[in-house]
Motif scaffolding. Structure first.
Motif, mmCIF file in Angstrom:
data_model
loop_
_atom_site.group_PDB
_atom_site.id
_atom_site.type_symbol
_atom_site.label_atom_id
_atom_site.label_comp_id
_atom_site.label_asym_id
_atom_site.label_seq_id
_atom_site.Cartn_x
_atom_site.Cartn_y
_atom_site.Cartn_z
ATOM 1 N N GLU A 62 160.874 86.175 -22.956
ATOM 2 C CA GLU A 62 159.538 86.745 -22.739
ATOM 3 C C GLU A 62 158.631 85.632 -22.226
ATOM 4 O O GLU A 62 158.637 84.520 -22.766
ATOM 5 N N HIS A 63 157.866 85.923 -21.199
ATOM 6 C CA HIS A 63 156.871 85.003 -20.660
ATOM 7 C C HIS A 63 155.542 85.741 -20.583
ATOM 8 O O HIS A 63 155.493 86.963 -20.754
ATOM 9 N N GLU A 64 154.486 85.027 -20.313
ATOM 10 C CA GLU A 64 153.162 85.641 -20.282
ATOM 11 C C GLU A 64 153.059 86.762 -19.249
ATOM 12 O O GLU A 64 152.484 87.806 -19.519
ATOM 13 N N THR A 65 153.634 86.567 -18.085
ATOM 14 C CA THR A 65 153.476 87.552 -17.014
ATOM 15 C C THR A 65 154.740 88.348 -16.705
ATOM 16 O O THR A 65 154.703 89.240 -15.862
ATOM 17 N N LEU A 66 155.853 88.049 -17.388
ATOM 18 C CA LEU A 66 157.096 88.753 -17.081
ATOM 19 C C LEU A 66 158.073 88.675 -18.238
ATOM 20 O O LEU A 66 157.944 87.839 -19.126
ATOM 21 N N VAL A 77 162.259 88.409 -18.710
ATOM 22 C CA VAL A 77 163.558 88.207 -18.071
ATOM 23 C C VAL A 77 164.564 89.053 -18.842
ATOM 24 O O VAL A 77 164.633 88.985 -20.069
ATOM 25 N N LEU A 78 165.316 89.849 -18.099
ATOM 26 C CA LEU A 78 166.344 90.705 -18.685
ATOM 27 C C LEU A 78 167.676 90.427 -18.019
ATOM 28 O O LEU A 78 167.737 89.774 -16.978
ATOM 29 N N CYS A 79 168.747 90.966 -18.592
ATOM 30 C CA CYS A 79 170.077 90.950 -17.998
ATOM 31 C C CYS A 79 170.573 92.387 -17.906
ATOM 32 O O CYS A 79 170.333 93.193 -18.821
ATOM 33 N N ASP A 80 171.261 92.696 -16.819
ATOM 34 C CA ASP A 80 171.908 93.997 -16.713
ATOM 35 C C ASP A 80 173.167 93.976 -17.585
ATOM 36 O O ASP A 80 173.472 92.958 -18.224
ATOM 37 N N PRO A 81 173.920 95.078 -17.671
ATOM 38 C CA PRO A 81 175.083 95.116 -18.554
ATOM 39 C C PRO A 81 176.161 94.067 -18.279
ATOM 40 O O PRO A 81 176.972 93.773 -19.153
ATOM 41 N N GLU A 82 176.183 93.471 -17.078
ATOM 42 C CA GLU A 82 177.160 92.412 -16.790
ATOM 43 C C GLU A 82 176.542 91.017 -16.840
ATOM 44 O O GLU A 82 177.179 90.040 -16.470
ATOM 45 N N GLY A 83 175.298 90.920 -17.276
ATOM 46 C CA GLY A 83 174.687 89.613 -17.446
ATOM 47 C C GLY A 83 173.900 89.084 -16.269
ATOM 48 O O GLY A 83 173.479 87.932 -16.272
ATOM 49 N N ASN A 84 173.677 89.889 -15.240
ATOM 50 C CA ASN A 84 172.888 89.471 -14.090
ATOM 51 C C ASN A 84 171.405 89.534 -14.441
ATOM 52 O O ASN A 84 170.907 90.589 -14.833
ATOM 53 N N GLU A 85 170.707 88.411 -14.277
ATOM 54 C CA GLU A 85 169.304 88.340 -14.638
ATOM 55 C C GLU A 85 168.420 89.078 -13.636
ATOM 56 O O GLU A 85 168.710 89.109 -12.447
ATOM 57 N N PHE A 86 167.342 89.651 -14.159
ATOM 58 C CA PHE A 86 166.278 90.226 -13.332
ATOM 59 C C PHE A 86 165.003 90.169 -14.150
ATOM 60 O O PHE A 86 165.032 89.929 -15.353
ATOM 61 N N CYS A 87 163.863 90.323 -13.489
ATOM 62 C CA CYS A 87 162.583 90.210 -14.166
ATOM 63 C C CYS A 87 161.803 91.515 -14.079
ATOM 64 O O CYS A 87 161.828 92.194 -13.055
ATOM 65 N N LEU A 88 161.104 91.829 -15.146
ATOM 66 C CA LEU A 88 160.153 92.922 -15.163
ATOM 67 C C LEU A 88 158.778 92.288 -15.257
ATOM 68 O O LEU A 88 158.456 91.610 -16.249
ATOM 69 N N MET A 89 157.976 92.468 -14.213
ATOM 70 C CA MET A 89 156.655 91.868 -14.140
ATOM 71 C C MET A 89 155.673 92.670 -14.985
ATOM 72 O O MET A 89 155.764 93.888 -15.040
ATOM 73 N N ARG A 90 154.735 91.978 -15.611
ATOM 74 C CA ARG A 90 153.717 92.649 -16.423
ATOM 75 C C ARG A 90 152.421 92.861 -15.663
ATOM 76 O O ARG A 90 151.563 93.586 -16.106
ATOM 77 N N SER A 91 152.237 92.165 -14.563
ATOM 78 C CA SER A 91 150.965 92.318 -13.828
ATOM 79 C C SER A 91 151.227 92.767 -12.423
ATOM 80 O O SER A 91 152.330 92.737 -11.942
#
Length: 127
Positions: free
Chosen positions: A107-111, A113-127
């Motif tokens: 968890e970061h202030e503005t986003l 970081v997640l992983c899909d079911p195989e461990g590939n990272e992606f970000c969900l932005m909050r702003s």
């Protein structure tokens, strides 16, 4: 000038990962198989779409396509490229993505970081 046609993701299990991303992204769906494609898979020794070593996810609005291709080696390190996602209600979207099989990494202030079911990272932005 070039434009993005495909984003290719190496993975162990293309069909379930393609379904995850099709469900995660608004306006995307796993490309349908026609009889010729099914016959091609069978001729190559695959039972059907679940065994397909390359699965396509398409955007309804012409956005970049996502190709999921089977590779023999597992993911070992952090992605060099990742997707950043934006949602109108990030909290609800985080819960929805978790229900699809994503997991929170950081968890970061503005986003987030997640992983899909195989461990590939992606970000969900909050702003």
């Amino acid at each position: 000038m070039a434009r993005i046609l495909d984003i290719v993701v190496d993975c162990a299990h293309p069909a379930p990962l393609a379904r995850f991303w099709a469900a995660a992204l608004d306006g995307y769906a796993v490309a349908p198989y026609d009889e010729a494609e099914l016959a091609r898979l069978r001729a190559l020794g695959y039972e059907g779409p679940e065994d397909d070593p390359t699965v396509l996810v398409e955007s309804a609005d012409g956005g970049p396509r996502l190709w999921f291709q089977k590779v023999p080696e597992p993911k070992r390190v952090k992605n060099r490229v990742h997707l950043d996602l934006r949602a109108d209600a990030p909290g609800a979207e985080l819960a929805r993505l978790g229900g699809l099989g994503a997991r929170v990494v950081e968890e970061h202030e503005t986003l987030t970081v997640l992983c899909d079911p195989e461990g590939n990272e992606f970000c969900l932005m909050r702003s």
